[in-house]
Motif scaffolding. Structure first.
Motif, mmCIF file in Angstrom:
data_model
loop_
_atom_site.group_PDB
_atom_site.id
_atom_site.type_symbol
_atom_site.label_atom_id
_atom_site.label_comp_id
_atom_site.label_asym_id
_atom_site.label_seq_id
_atom_site.Cartn_x
_atom_site.Cartn_y
_atom_site.Cartn_z
ATOM 1 N N LEU A 43 21.030 -14.941 -2.496
ATOM 2 C CA LEU A 43 21.639 -15.886 -2.522
ATOM 3 C C LEU A 43 23.420 -16.129 -3.615
ATOM 4 N N THR A 47 26.278 -13.490 -1.600
ATOM 5 C CA THR A 47 27.030 -14.307 -1.488
ATOM 6 C C THR A 47 28.588 -14.297 -1.848
ATOM 7 N N SER A 51 32.182 -12.858 0.033
ATOM 8 C CA SER A 51 32.589 -13.469 -0.055
ATOM 9 C C SER A 51 34.251 -12.967 -0.705
ATOM 10 N N VAL A 59 32.133 -16.903 5.211
ATOM 11 C CA VAL A 59 30.784 -16.142 4.305
ATOM 12 C C VAL A 59 29.971 -16.977 4.884
ATOM 13 N N PHE A 63 26.444 -15.427 6.765
ATOM 14 C CA PHE A 63 24.963 -15.842 7.075
ATOM 15 C C PHE A 63 24.302 -16.628 7.587
ATOM 16 N N VAL A 239 25.623 -9.662 3.138
ATOM 17 C CA VAL A 239 24.880 -10.726 2.536
ATOM 18 C C VAL A 239 22.981 -10.615 3.255
ATOM 19 N N ALA A 242 20.069 -10.868 1.132
ATOM 20 C CA ALA A 242 19.268 -11.864 0.648
ATOM 21 C C ALA A 242 18.528 -12.846 1.699
ATOM 22 N N TYR A 278 20.433 -21.437 2.904
ATOM 23 C CA TYR A 278 21.909 -20.724 2.447
ATOM 24 C C TYR A 278 23.097 -21.663 3.442
ATOM 25 N N SER A 282 26.327 -21.894 0.587
ATOM 26 C CA SER A 282 27.544 -21.192 0.381
ATOM 27 C C SER A 282 28.603 -21.781 1.010
#
Length: 479
Positions: A43, A47, A51, A59, A63, A239, A242, A278, A282
């Motif tokens: 995260l 992230t 991006s 982004v 996720f 991601v 994450a 998330y 984001s």
């Protein structure tokens, strides 16, 4: 054929009755364990990386793609974890459904997930330690001692090694103690994430979300998975790191009081909470600062950068976030090391790894030798590899495990249609097939260097299996 020999479900359930590990975890503890593993470097670091490199402010959609793949895989994991309450996670499930060689492949891939995952997060922990020291007006750790030799001027990442040492010691002390520490850390970092979302929402600049996707004409984004709609899939592959951690919950099945009921709750509950956080996080992060900045000045400690440059008057929050991130990274490392040692414990019990990995401490009832050796193994990765390479390899290892677990559910439904299933994956085979397609797509989206490195890792694993594991396997020796 010996390569496809399988462990019977009956033998696994019998092993569960003669458990050497202490059962102390409940559903609440498992959810906290999952959140502890999930919210961390993925995260706070990946992230911004996704991006800047592939998805732009879109982004948030990356996720969503990653979450969809995880939901499919999480439903499959939940069926297995409730059905087979044994440490080992995907490795154990594959041994029962697809045979010994595939089980070894997954076990070896899980080293990429857990060991390299812990190494990746410890590297990020080192970055944020330096950021906090600067924020407090102190001298940071010199670059040569806080970066890998594969980075300019780096020799060894000492802070990363130190945090691994401290958390390995906590794990040796006991699972219940580790869970208590994790619960405290989870409370702190979730609170800070929520504060950032609530406060940062008022500083969102709509211009930063336009255009949502990276244009094909953007310099440095020529690759197929680095711009436009396909860039969302490329971002999802980044991601995805994450989300790793919810599957680590399943490695603690042998230490859960009521695994049939609590395992699905722990896996799916932690995944649902983190996915919501998330998406909101984001959206705020890419609204407070432009994704273009994350590729240059905001590359390291991107959240702190966004606060300092996009949320005037809240500089104090930047320090709080840095402290919370350090705590958060610590809990992720803790759960990753826990998961890896439990996978090694089960592989050792099966004879595929040396016996010392399943030696249990006479007082603490933990696989302490596995934890000690893992410290040196993971510490070497953390000291000498850069974060980007370790993170991408971690994602591939995880995605491969997810694909094979999804396939395993379909096979087990055929092999053992009448077995007791406290939790059943819905819409089989549709859900597992969708899990294979989404997770497989994210593997394909990784760059060629990462894919080749992962392939090289698997080749090493095959050599070890055929030299040692195949002949020492208890299914081979009759042990």
């Amino acid at each position: 054929m010996s390569l496809t020999r399988r462990k019977s479900l009956e033998s696994l359930l019998e092993r569960a009755k003669h458990n050497e590990l202490k059962r102390t975890l409940t559903a609440k503890g498992l959810v906290a364990l999952g959140i502890g593993a999930i919210i961390g470097a993925g995260l706070f670091v990946r992230t911004a990386a996704a991006s800047a490199d592939a998805a732009g402010s879109g982004v948030v959609l990356s996720f969503l793609i990653g979450a969809i793949g995880c939901v499919f895989a999480g439903l499959c994991y939940s069926e297995f974890a409730a059905m087979i309450p044994i440490a080992g996670s995907a490795y154990t499930y594959a041994y029962t459904t697809m045979g010994e060689l595939v089980a070894w492949v997954i076990g070896w891939a899980l080293i990429l997930e857990y060991a390299l995952g812990a190494a990746t997060v410890s590297i990020s922990w080192s970055e944020y330690v330096n950021k906090l020291l600067v924020q407090l007006g102190m001298n940071p750790v010199p670059p040569q001692w806080s970066h890998s030799p594969m980075e300019p001027g780096g020799i060894m990442n000492v802070p990363a090694v130190i945090i691994l040492l401290l958390l390995s010691a906590v794990l040796i002390k006991g699972t219940q103690e580790s869970a208590r520490l994790n619960a405290v850390i989870v409370t702190i970092k979730v609170a800070i994430v929520i504060i950032f979302i609530v406060v940062g929402w008022g500083f969102i600049n709509p211009a930063n979300h336009t255009p949502l996707l990276i244009p094909a004409t953007e310099p440095g984004h020529a690759g197929m998975f680095h711009h436009g709609g396909w860039g969302l899939l490329g971002g999802a592959g980044t991601v995805f790191f994450a989300f790793i951690g919810f599957d680590a919950v399943s490695t603690a099945a042998q230490e859960t009081v009521n695994p049939g009921r609590d395992m699905p709750r722990g896996i799916l509950g932690s995944l649902a909470i983190c996915t919501l956080l998330y998406i909101l996080f984001s959206w705020v992060l890419t609204g407070v600062a432009s994704w273009r900045e994350f590729g240059t000045v905001g590359k390291e400690a991107s959240v702190t950068y966004a606060i300092e440059h996009g949320m005037p008057g809240y500089e104090w929050l930047a320090i709080c976030v840095t402290v919370a991130i350090l705590f958060g990274f610590s809990s992720v490392i803790l759960v990753m090391l826990l998961g890896q040692s439990r996978v090694f414990y089960t592989m050792s019990e099966d004879g595929l790894l040396p016996k010392l990995f399943c030696d249990v401490h006479p007082k603490f009832r933990t696989p302490y030798k596995a934890n000690i050796l893992l410290f040196f193994f993971v510490g070497a990765f953390a000291a000498f590899l850069p974060e980007s390479l370790a993170g991408d390899l971690t994602s591939i290892g995880t995605l491969l495990a997810f694909v094979l677990v999804c396939i395993g559910v379909i096979i087990m439904r055929k092999l053992q249609p009448n077995a007791n299933r406290p939790f059943r994956t819905p819409l089989v085979p549709l859900v597992p097939i969708l899990g294979v397609l989404v997770c497989g797509g994210m593997i394909i989206s990784r760059d060629a260097q990462t894919q080749l490195t992962a392939l090289g890792w698997m080749v090493i694993g095959f050599v070890i299996y055929f030299v040692y594991g195949k002949t020492h396997s208890k299914l081979n020796t009759g042990g």
